[in-house]
Design an enzyme around this catalytic site. Structure first.
Site, short mmCIF file in Angstrom:
data_model
loop_
_atom_site.label_atom_id
_atom_site.label_comp_id
_atom_site.label_asym_id
_atom_site.label_seq_id
_atom_site.Cartn_x
_atom_site.Cartn_y
_atom_site.Cartn_z
N GLY A 183 0.72 -1.18 -0.04
CA GLY A 183 -0.13 0.05 -0.05
C GLY A 183 0.80 1.26 -0.12
N GLY A 184 0.63 2.26 1.00
CA GLY A 184 1.25 3.33 1.14
C GLY A 184 2.84 3.31 1.18
N GLY A 418 24.03 4.34 -33.64
CA GLY A 418 23.60 5.25 -32.53
C GLY A 418 24.17 5.05 -31.09
CB ALA A 419 24.80 1.83 -29.53
#
Ligand code: HXC
Length: 524
Positions: A183-184, A418-419
């Site tokens: 949850g939170g 591009g790499a």
């Protein structure tokens, strides 16, 4: 009437009582949810919140705050159940002498759930950590919002979240998940710099297995839904996992030693006994004769860093790229390296995202970045394109391009397409760019290139072989790039450590001006 002697006796007895009463109250608070729940905690292979803090911090350095804070809830009979501390232990101490703020959820008190008062304790620590410009570590083991408090708990979470964001990029924030985290509780860790987990005992999810069953009709266990394996290999929510509480806490101490206290202090420096000029002849044969054969890039990292000490981040996720922290001349350096052992070191969406986040962390905290490059390009295919490879690849390009920390790049073998640009090339901001003599800097591999530009010769194997050889001779080397100054120097592999150490020493006072902006707009 009391004589003077009797009066002082009364005073000393009452002072003793006062001190004893304080000790009793402290002892009561330290018991948290009580001996039975502590026993249950140990029975599950977990330490208590205070035991964890003791291991995380230097011996006897912990100064606890707000030990007597209690919740103020009156719903569902809660006014009758108040436990000092209210489910979270907070304070500060030192790790190898450096100040660190800490909060640890106490599962023995209301399952470590967050009430308004509990949130106020965390907020106090967050505010102090930010004011003191010191790291903050959260130890999580909790059941989310205090169900009896409703919206007051939600408000508390919101206040914690906001502080996580304000502190982001100013002080290092680390989350260690040591039990349930639901949850939170998941969103605060999610906004910190690093999340680590304890295997088989911790899990993280927004909604648990019961809710999942109701909403999607899927049957899953907590481990399958959000265990350490899921989050370190599939979701990449967690940056690493350890076998037990003790190992995890000791590793957090190790990590903190690599991190600056804040974004202005600069990378920490520890005494180093490893000669920066140390050469390693075995690196001259690291690259196999066959350019398509893999080798382990981790070997290069371990041989370059001081004392072989490397703290890897996201080791189990997107293994085609390696990210982590090491030291050179005792000073922290971030390493990003393509790993030819996995998918030939290709850049895909996951690897790009992983490395981009790491580059941005280093840049935010003034940690220089060393990039080792052996990349055949971006991974083709519908799965990648549909999965947003363009956007994820752009994250890494963006992260390197906006970085103002020293950037040193060494191309060991392939730097294709591009790499090549993305991986801290000169063009996007690389300060010192080296290549090994085995480097191949080109638009693509020779076979692919020849198939495209000499398509008309495809039926003539002899011609194709000749064209391929011609392409290889011209482009499959570092020299075309070096001729243009895209590579500062072609270096001997055995001297890589010395060359990088010297480059980083030269770049120590690098200053870069950027135009004012509110913030950038990285492709999220
Ligand atoms: C109050 C809680 C609690 C909670 C656990 N406890 N979670 N009390 N609020 N959220 C208490 C239990 O009543 C119990 O008290 C003790 O903690 C230990 O819990 P157990 O259930 O006995 O332990 P275990 O079997 O190990 O299960 C742990 C658990 C489970 C998986 C965490 O307790 C659980 O599912 N809790 C609820 C989780 C949840 O739904 N939370 C709300 C999420 S909503 P006793 O007295 O018996 O020892 C949320 C919204 C925020 O967080 C959103 C903000 C963005």
């Amino acid at each position: 009437m009391l004589s003077e002697t009797t009066f002082s006796d009364v005073q000393s007895i009452s002072m003793k009582d006062i001190l004893e009463r304080l000790e009793d109250r402290r002892a009561q608070a330290r018991l948290g949810g009580g001996a039975k729940r502590i026993e249950a905690q140990h029975g599950r292979g977990k330490l208590t919140a205070r035991e964890r803090i003791e291991l995380l911090l230097d011996t006897s350095s912990f100064e606890e705050f707000d030990m007597f804070v209690e919740h103020r809830s009156t719903d569902f009979g809660m006014e009758k159940v108040k436990i000092p501390g209210d489910g979270v232990v907070t304070g500060w101490g030192t790790v190898n002498g450096r100040t660190v703020f800490v909060f640890a959820k106490d599962f023995t008190v209301f399952g470590g759930s967050l009430s308004e008062a509990h949130a106020q304790k965390i907020i106090k620590i967050q505010d102090m950590a930010l004011k003191m410009r010191a790291p903050i570590v959260g130890l999580f083991d909790a059941g989310g919002a205090r169900i009896q408090e409703g919206v007051a708990a939600l408000g508390g979470y919101g206040e914690v979240f906001k502080r996580n964001v304000i502190a982001s990029g100013v002080i290092p924030q680390i989350s260690l998940i040591m039990g349930p985290c639901a949850g939170g509780d998941v969103y605060s860790p999610a906004m910190t710099d690093f999340i680590f987990m304890v295997r088989d005992r911790s899990y993280m999810f927004v909604t648990g297995p019961e809710v999942v069953k109701t909403v999607t009709n899927e049957t899953v266990t907590s481990e399958e839904l959000g265990g350490a394996k899921v989050h370190t290999t599939k979701s990449s929510v967690a940056d690493g996992a350890y076998d037990n509480d003790v190992e995890a806490l000791l590793q957090m101490r190790r990590l903190l030693d690599f991190l600056p206290s804040n974004n202005l202090d600069g990378a920490p420096e520890w005494p180093s006994y490893d000669d920066p000029n140390r050469v390693d002849d075995s690196l001259d044969t690291l690259i196999p004769d066959n350019p398509n054969k893999p080798y382990d890039m981790k070997e290069l990292i371990l041989k370059v860093v001081d004392e072989g000490d490397f703290f890897e981040i996201q080791e189990a996720f997107a293994k085609n790229i390696i990210t982590g922290l090491g030291r050179l001349e005792g000073r922290t350096v971030g390493f990003v390296a393509n790993q030819p052992m996995v998918l030939a070191g290709v850049l895909d969406a996951d690897a790009s995202r992983k490395a981009a986040r790491f580059v941005r962390f280093c840049d935010a905290f003034n940690i220089p970045i060393v990039t080792f490059e052996d990349v055949p390009g971006f991974l083709p295919g519908t799965a990648q394109e549909y999965g947003g490879l363009i956007k994820h690849g752009a994250k890494l390009l963006f992260a390197y391009s906006e970085a103002t920390v020293p950037l040193v790049t060494v191309i060991t073998r392939k730097a294709f397409g591009g790499a090549y640009d993305v991986m801290a090339s000169k063009h996007v901001g690389g300060d010192v760019n080296y290549a090994w003599p085995t480097a191949q800097i080109a638009v693509m591999g020779a076979k692919g290139a020849v198939e495209i530009i000499f398509r008309q010769d495809m039926n003539d194997p002899e011609k194709i072989a000749a064209r391929t050889k011609e392409y290889e001779d011209r482009f499959m080397s570092p020299f075309v790039a070096a001729e243009r100054g895209y590579i500062d120097e072609v270096i001997m592999p055995h001297s890589t450590r010395r060359r990088i150490a010297r480059a980083l020493a030269m770049l120590r006072h690098k200053e870069v001006e950027r135009p004012w902006k509110k913030h950038d707009n990285i492709p999220l």
